[in-house]
Motif scaffolding. Structure first.
Motif: not given
Length: 318
Positions: A264-265, A278, A280-281, A286-289, A291, A313, A318
């Motif tokens: 998550t972070h 970053r 992407k997978k 697929l992840i969202q977090f 930074s 942040e 990317l």
């Protein structure tokens, strides 16, 4: 000092400090062990509001390594300023003639608190407490006033047996000679004491509803701060000890990971921002977090609250 007030020997006040002395500053003249001192000090911002809020659910005790004449004079002024009364038997200070160097504070000095689980400690220094008392301690930022030029408000420091040294990553206590130091000045509007008052009120409500001790309720709520968070420290490198940061995450109830799709972070040091890419997978997922820099972690620790990641942040590639 530095928890409730910030003081300076009047002989150390120069023009860099004097313009920050206001009508709210206090001046005292005292004699300690045959030496005369003139002190100027400011009471910590939001202290009155904090004491009035928690007075409804707490009894106050003062445990200080200051010498008794100095401590009593300071406490008298704090009581007059806040309207809060602290009984003399609830105040422990160092008797004149006793060397206070390398001494430790202990709740055992208050006989009726020693075996009581309904207690919490607030202090800006962890190292001064005996290890048996650390389970009850809430972190406090170190209050600094007079725009003291000896202190850089924008750097964290850690306190060791050798004294203070600049460090990018202060940590919660893991060894008796390492404690977090994080400054709060008169200019702040985001008072840490407000967060601590919120936390203590929540602890009291949980204790009452579950019929559990204050100490247990405090630990339960503290562990909820990072509940569900999975934090990767891979990109936190040369500026700090990753194992100690891991301890901080665990202290707040989070989990440590490396290359996990559940992350998550990401905590990223400034030196590693350019190296971070970053993902992407991870494992095809697929992840969202977030930074963020390490200051987010430290603010969460000192405020005992998950802070807004957007303020910390990094804009990464990317």
């Amino acid at each position: 000092d530095s928890t409730l007030i910030y003081s300076k020997d009047l002989s150390q006040i120069d023009e860099k400090h004097s313009k920050y002395i206001s009508d709210d500053s206090h001046h005292i003249a005292i004699t300690v062990e045959g030496h005369d001192y003139e002190m100027i000090f400011n009471v910590r911002v939001y202290l009155k509001e904090f004491l009035l809020r928690v007075e409804k659910i707490c009894n106050f005790y003062i445990c200080t390594l200051s010498k008794e004449p100095y401590a009593k004079e300071i406490i008298k002024i704090i009581q007059n300023k806040t309207g809060i009364t602290i009984p003399e038997q609830n105040i422990i200070a160092v008797t004149e003639g006793i060397d206070n160097r390398n001494k430790k504070k202990s709740l055992s000095l208050f006989s009726k608190l020693e075996n009581d689980e309904n207690k919490l400690i607030i202090d800006d220094s962890v190292a001064v407490w005996r290890e048996s008392d650390l389970n009850y301690l809430l972190p406090s930022k170190r209050y600094c006033s007079f725009n003291d030029p000896d202190i850089n408000m924008y750097f964290y420091q850690i306190e060791t047996k050798e004294g203070l040294r600049a460090q990018d990553s202060p940590t919660i206590i893991s060894e008796n000679d390492v404690v977090p130091v994080y400054y709060e000045s008169d200019k702040t509007t985001n008072y840490q004491l407000k967060y601590l008052a919120n936390f203590i009120e929540r602890v009291f409500k949980l204790s009452m509803s579950r019929n559990c001790s204050i100490a247990y309720a405090a630990k339960t709520i503290r562990k909820r701060v990072f509940d569900g968070l999975v934090i990767d420290l891979t990109y936190y490198g040369e500026y700090g000890n990753v194992s100690l940061l891991s301890e901080l995450v665990i202290y707040l109830g989070g989990k440590i990971t490396r290359d996990s799709p559940d992350v998550t972070h990401f905590i990223i040091s400034q030196s590693n921002v350019k190296q971070f890419r970053r993902p992407k997978k991870i494992e095809g997922k697929l992840i969202q977090f977030f930074s963020v820099n390490s200051k987010w972690l430290f603010d969460c620790y000192f405020n005992l609250k998950r802070m807004d990641e957007g303020l910390f942040e990094y804009k990464v590639v990317l």
